[in-house]
Every structure is written in C-alpha cells, then in structure tokens.
Design a protein around this motif. Structure first.
Motif, mmCIF file in Angstrom:
data_model
loop_
_atom_site.group_PDB
_atom_site.id
_atom_site.type_symbol
_atom_site.label_atom_id
_atom_site.label_comp_id
_atom_site.label_asym_id
_atom_site.label_seq_id
_atom_site.Cartn_x
_atom_site.Cartn_y
_atom_site.Cartn_z
ATOM 1 N N CYS A 37 0.836 -1.217 0.000
ATOM 2 C CA CYS A 37 0.000 0.000 0.000
ATOM 3 C C CYS A 37 0.859 1.252 0.000
ATOM 4 C CB CYS A 37 -0.909 0.015 1.224
ATOM 5 S SG CYS A 37 -2.290 -1.109 1.162
ATOM 6 N N LEU A 38 1.848 1.274 0.864
ATOM 7 C CA LEU A 38 2.725 2.436 0.957
ATOM 8 C C LEU A 38 3.481 2.672 -0.345
ATOM 9 C CD1 LEU A 38 4.032 4.674 2.673
ATOM 10 C CD2 LEU A 38 5.668 2.960 3.487
ATOM 11 N N ALA A 39 4.037 1.619 -0.907
ATOM 12 C CA ALA A 39 4.786 1.751 -2.161
ATOM 13 C C ALA A 39 3.872 2.208 -3.299
ATOM 14 C CB ALA A 39 5.448 0.422 -2.522
ATOM 15 N N TRP A 40 2.656 1.662 -3.361
ATOM 16 C CA TRP A 40 1.744 2.040 -4.430
ATOM 17 C C TRP A 40 1.316 3.501 -4.284
ATOM 18 C CZ3 TRP A 40 0.990 0.254 -9.011
ATOM 19 C CH2 TRP A 40 -0.073 0.728 -9.778
ATOM 20 N N ALA A 41 1.076 3.958 -3.064
ATOM 21 C CA ALA A 41 0.692 5.359 -2.836
ATOM 22 C C ALA A 41 1.827 6.301 -3.234
ATOM 23 C CB ALA A 41 0.293 5.568 -1.379
ATOM 24 N N LEU A 42 3.048 5.953 -2.864
ATOM 25 C CA LEU A 42 4.197 6.784 -3.248
ATOM 26 C C LEU A 42 4.405 6.767 -4.754
ATOM 27 C CD1 LEU A 42 6.687 5.805 -0.395
ATOM 28 C CD2 LEU A 42 5.504 7.995 -0.677
ATOM 29 N N PHE A 43 4.234 5.599 -5.358
ATOM 30 C CA PHE A 43 4.381 5.492 -6.802
ATOM 31 C C PHE A 43 3.309 6.300 -7.525
ATOM 32 C CE2 PHE A 43 3.219 3.292 -10.781
ATOM 33 C CZ PHE A 43 4.388 3.528 -11.489
ATOM 34 N N TYR A 44 2.093 6.254 -7.037
ATOM 35 C CA TYR A 44 0.993 7.025 -7.625
ATOM 36 C C TYR A 44 1.311 8.527 -7.566
ATOM 37 C CZ TYR A 44 -3.750 8.767 -8.392
ATOM 38 O OH TYR A 44 -4.853 9.418 -8.877
ATOM 39 N N ALA A 45 1.827 8.973 -6.427
ATOM 40 C CA ALA A 45 2.202 10.388 -6.287
ATOM 41 C C ALA A 45 3.328 10.742 -7.259
ATOM 42 C CB ALA A 45 2.611 10.677 -4.851
ATOM 43 N N PHE A 46 4.326 9.872 -7.390
ATOM 44 C CA PHE A 46 5.421 10.107 -8.339
ATOM 45 C C PHE A 46 4.888 10.189 -9.763
ATOM 46 C CE2 PHE A 46 8.302 8.050 -11.403
ATOM 47 C CZ PHE A 46 9.365 8.960 -11.376
ATOM 48 N N ARG A 47 4.017 9.275 -10.091
ATOM 49 C CA ARG A 47 3.453 9.216 -11.441
ATOM 50 C C ARG A 47 2.677 10.495 -11.780
ATOM 51 N NH1 ARG A 47 -0.559 4.350 -12.647
ATOM 52 N NH2 ARG A 47 -1.252 4.983 -14.699
ATOM 53 N N LYS A 48 1.864 10.953 -10.848
ATOM 54 C CA LYS A 48 1.044 12.140 -11.089
ATOM 55 C C LYS A 48 1.873 13.424 -11.090
ATOM 56 C CE LYS A 48 -3.024 10.413 -11.565
ATOM 57 N NZ LYS A 48 -3.673 10.454 -12.842
#
Length: 189
Positions: free
Chosen positions: A19-30
């Motif tokens: 969950c943490l990695a996906w949330a950080l990745f989503y923020a990086f992507r956006k």
C-alpha cells in the motif's frame, strides 16, 4: 508469540508495504511523469482508480509472495536469503504490474516507461525489505535467546554425543535447537 501470529504479522506487513509503495508510486506518477507529459503541474487527486489500486495491489503482492514460498517456515529465515527472495519477487511482480497496468499509459517519451518501472521497483523493494528486515531480525534475535526453538533429537549416546549436546547448550547464542531427547545406537562390529 505463536507461529500463526508471526505469519499474520508477515502478511500484514507485506500488504502495508505494498500500500505504501503504491501510494508513493501514484504520487510520483502524477506529480512527475504526468507533469512532464503535459508541461504543467498536475494536481495530486486521489480518485477511485487510486483507491481501487490500493485495495487490489496488496492482494496481488501477498498472493505472489505466497506462491514464491515467502510464508513457509517463518522461523527459519535468514536475512540474506530474505533479501534475495524479496529482490527476485519484487522484480517479477513489478514486471507483471508494468505490463498489466502501466504500459498503456500515454507518456511524453519512451524514457518515462523506464522511470515508471524503476520507480515502482525501488519503492516497492525498499518498503517491503524495510519491514521484512525488522521482522527477520526480531525472529533471529528470539532464536538466539532460546525463545523460539526447533525440536531436535540427538542420535547417539556415547561421550561424543554428550560432548556435542553440552557444547550446543553452552553456546551464548543458540542455534535454535531445542533438544527433546536422544536415540541410543549400539555399535555392532
């Protein structure tokens, strides 16, 4: 703590790290990749795709880890083996997610695909390894302190067997053997 509780802790920490990695990745992507594509700062919005990913991505990772054997023999883990297993599983899982979810993204140039792949790989590995390192260190410490042990039977009853038993029981850090008894073997020459 029981074996089932340690297993639950391991599964929950893997889900939390996903969950943490996906949330950080989503923020990086956006904020980074999409901002480069559109040439302006994109606001970080947590829409239904984000929440759906936050629910499904941890399930994917836990299933992948279960299939790769990460949850077998929870007390017999070495930190080095756990590091290599985490690295291989993360590489495999990131590749699968990349081809399933990220390859159809519209991007500014092809280098953004590399950035997306390596960002997800590094973020997921870092989050997962951090929690796994803490858990495996705690388990190893409990094995060395004789809190967690493995049932062991000594085969032999001569002076060498007694010497081996005394040496292993006298060690400052336990190797994890909890001696239940011995089996007498007669030497017939």
């Amino acid at each position: 703590m029981s074996k089932k509780l340690w297993l639950l802790i391991s599964v929950l920490s893997d889900a939390l790290s996903a969950c943490l990695a996906w949330a950080l990745f989503y923020a990086f992507r956006k904020t980074y990749v999409e901002s480069l594509k559109f040439g302006e700062q994109i606001p970080l919005e947590f829409n239904e795709k984000f929440w759906l990913g936050l629910l499904l991505i941890p399930v994917f990772w836990v299933v992948l880890y279960a299939l790769s054997g990460s949850y077998h023999q929870i007390f017999r883990k070495s930190r080095l083996r756990e590091l290599s297993r985490t690295a291989v599983s993360t590489l495999l899982g990131t590749t699968i997610l990349f081809f399933l979810l990220l390859l159809d993204d519209t991007i500014g140039d092809y280098r953004s695909y590399y950035k997306l792949f390596f960002a997800l790989l590094v973020l997921h590995f870092s989050c997962t390894w951090f929690f796994r390192f803490i858990i495996s260190t705690s388990i190893v410490k409990k094995v060395h302190q004789r809190i967690i042990g493995f049932n062991t039977i000594l085969i032999g009853s001569n002076s060498r067997a007694l010497e081996l038993y005394s040496e292993m029981e006298g060690m400052k850090k336990s190797s994890g053997n909890r001696f239940l008894g011995y089996i007498h073997i007669q030497n017939k020459n």
